[in-house]
Every structure is written in C-alpha cells, then in structure tokens.
Design a protein around this motif. Structure first.
Motif, PDB file in Angstrom:
ATOM      1  N   SER A 142      23.648  10.603  35.218  1.00  9.92           N
ATOM      2  CA  SER A 142      23.715  11.340  36.486  1.00  9.92           C
ATOM      3  C   SER A 142      24.149  10.464  37.664  1.00  9.92           C
ATOM      4  N   ASP A 175      27.195  14.103  29.678  1.00  9.05           N
ATOM      5  CA  ASP A 175      26.312  15.031  30.377  1.00  9.05           C
ATOM      6  C   ASP A 175      24.828  14.689  30.231  1.00  9.05           C
ATOM      7  N   ASP A 176      24.505  13.543  29.659  1.00 11.12           N
ATOM      8  CA  ASP A 176      23.114  13.115  29.553  1.00 11.12           C
ATOM      9  C   ASP A 176      22.561  12.783  30.929  1.00 11.12           C
ATOM     10  N   SER A 177      21.266  12.939  31.078  1.00  9.56           N
ATOM     11  CA  SER A 177      20.625  12.689  32.371  1.00  9.56           C
ATOM     12  C   SER A 177      20.789  11.242  32.837  1.00  9.56           C
TER      13      SER A 177
END
Length: 109
Positions: free
Chosen positions: A33, A28-30
């Motif tokens: 994305s 879920d880290d940017s």
C-alpha cells in the motif's frame, strides 16, 4: 516510471518477506500500500525526487538485509546499484538506475 518504481518495490518486498511455504506477494497486497503505482505516479508528477528516493530506499534496505547486507556479495552488488540510484538528481535520471536494480532483483529472485 510509476510501474518501474512499483516493480522495484515489489521485488524488494518479495525478497525480504516471501517464503517458499507462503502465498506470493502481489501488487494488491496490503504490504504494497505504501509503494503502489498511484502513489509513485503522484510523486513523479510532482517531480519529488527526494520522496521517490526515500520510498525506494526503504525497500532497498529491506532487500539488502535479506541478502545479508553489504558484507555479502549479493548485498554488496545491490548497494552499488543503490548508490547510483541515490545520485540521481531528476526524475529522468532515476530511470536507468531503476532498470538496473529491477533487473538485478529479478535475476536473484
């Protein structure tokens, strides 16, 4: 397939950017994305092999650089696996090479 693609991307980014003194890179880290499961799911449903290869190649390039490129043994082996992956023509043909890449990256992490 989507989870496998996301896992390969995650392992590549971990190899390229994660350091011992930083917090671990998570799904879920940017930075994930552009490589998340939903995006890969859309590409798989569209059977967009070219876009899938491009996304995975971006990650493999980062991982290869982190390993010292094809001039170093680990980078050379990753490149061999990447060549097999790039030769796939259908979504179904991507499976086995992706599993081999995932297992290789998992072993060296």
């Amino acid at each position: 397939m989507e989870l496998l693609l996301e896992t390969v991307a995650l392992f590549c980014l971990k190899l390229a950017y994660e350091t011992e003194d930083s917090s671990p890179i998570l799904r879920d880290d940017s930075m994930m994305s552009d490589y998340e499961q939903e995006l890969f799911g859309l590409l798989v449903r569209r059977a967009d092999v070219g876009a899938i290869k491009q996304k995975v190649d971006e990650c493999l390039g980062l991982a290869s650089d982190a390993l010292g490129g094809v001039g170093k043994p680990l980078g050379r082996e990753l490149n061999k696996l990447a060549v097999v992956f790039r030769s796939a023509q259908t979504v179904e043909q991507l499976g086995a090479p992706l599993i081999a890449i995932k297992n290789y990256l998992k072993d060296i992490l």
